[in-house]
Enzyme design. Sequence first.
Site, mmCIF file in Angstrom:
data_model
loop_
_atom_site.group_PDB
_atom_site.id
_atom_site.type_symbol
_atom_site.label_atom_id
_atom_site.label_comp_id
_atom_site.label_asym_id
_atom_site.label_seq_id
_atom_site.Cartn_x
_atom_site.Cartn_y
_atom_site.Cartn_z
ATOM 1 N N ARG A 58 -0.795 -8.133 -21.386
ATOM 2 C CA ARG A 58 -1.631 -7.859 -22.555
ATOM 3 C C ARG A 58 -1.006 -6.815 -23.476
ATOM 4 O O ARG A 58 -1.422 -6.666 -24.625
ATOM 5 C CB ARG A 58 -3.027 -7.415 -22.114
ATOM 6 C CG ARG A 58 -3.064 -6.098 -21.359
ATOM 7 C CD ARG A 58 -4.429 -5.843 -20.746
ATOM 8 N NE ARG A 58 -5.473 -5.872 -21.736
ATOM 9 C CZ ARG A 58 -5.767 -4.859 -22.541
ATOM 10 N NH1 ARG A 58 -5.067 -3.732 -22.463
ATOM 11 N NH2 ARG A 58 -6.738 -4.949 -23.417
ATOM 12 N N PRO A 101 0.806 -1.227 0.000
ATOM 13 C CA PRO A 101 0.000 0.000 0.000
ATOM 14 C C PRO A 101 0.838 1.276 0.000
ATOM 15 O O PRO A 101 0.325 2.350 -0.327
ATOM 16 C CB PRO A 101 -0.819 -0.114 1.296
ATOM 17 C CG PRO A 101 -0.818 -1.561 1.638
ATOM 18 C CD PRO A 101 0.504 -2.077 1.170
ATOM 19 N N ASP A 114 -6.989 1.578 -25.583
ATOM 20 C CA ASP A 114 -7.549 1.376 -24.243
ATOM 21 C C ASP A 114 -7.693 2.695 -23.495
ATOM 22 O O ASP A 114 -6.990 3.669 -23.772
ATOM 23 C CB ASP A 114 -6.638 0.465 -23.406
ATOM 24 C CG ASP A 114 -6.772 -0.987 -23.813
ATOM 25 O OD1 ASP A 114 -7.799 -1.339 -24.406
ATOM 26 O OD2 ASP A 114 -5.842 -1.756 -23.531
ATOM 27 N N GLU A 117 1.861 -8.639 8.954
ATOM 28 C CA GLU A 117 1.834 -7.199 9.214
ATOM 29 C C GLU A 117 2.684 -6.412 8.223
ATOM 30 O O GLU A 117 2.400 -5.275 7.912
ATOM 31 C CB GLU A 117 2.323 -6.930 10.647
ATOM 32 C CG GLU A 117 2.349 -5.457 11.035
ATOM 33 C CD GLU A 117 0.967 -4.837 11.045
ATOM 34 O OE1 GLU A 117 0.872 -3.603 10.925
ATOM 35 O OE2 GLU A 117 -0.024 -5.581 11.176
#
Length: 244
Positions: A154, A89, A169, A116
């Site tokens: 991709r 994160p 895209d 953790e």
Amino acid sequence: MKIDFLTLFPEMFQGVLNESILKKAQEKEAVQFNVINFRQYSSNKHQNVDDYPYGGGAGMVLTPQPIFDAVEDIRSKGDTEPKVILVCPQGERFTQSKAEQLAKEEHLLFICGHYEGYDERIREHLVTEEISIGDFVLTGGELASMVITDSVVRLLPGVLGNEDSPVLDSYSSGLLEHPHYTRPADFRGLQVPEVLLSGNHKLIAEWREEQSLRRTFERRPDLLKSYPLTDKQKTLIKKWENEN
């Protein structure tokens, strides 16, 4: 491209890596996946890979030894130096631009942790990049690494049937993608825009460009702050602002 995954849960990867585009990419030999349980590198007789954090606190922390040994082993066997990616994160927010950058690499190595967190020495001395797929927390790095992998693979040459697909895209052009329609032209009284049935490729291209711009204006106006708008596009945006 070669992609390695260091994980404690290798079974999580089987379905994702062996279906759809990722399966086809392997069949075309555009990519090679290697899923490694780094517990096998533990020097602990019980093969433990985590321990309590110094200073106290909740949860367990991944110890450096198994991951250091695993990365060093992979490096010793490879022809190219891998880009070592820590999915967490705290990393840089993942974007289409980052996917395009990673697609140019020859070897990616994802470290997927649980518990953790990681011993900070892993982050400081092994990792090339830290990447986050969003401002939220997952149980581990496996899902995030698979999301990044799907987005990157991709883009590899020959993976998609139509080479223009990744170029068109959303986000690749800097704008969100325009609407799509297919047969029938009339579905329950809902009509396909006439311009798409006209056969006039110039008008169709102009319509798609305008729709792409409008969709971005309505849904992700933040993207327009860094987009090089033409005078015509600025006029359209001003018109839509006045309509609102």
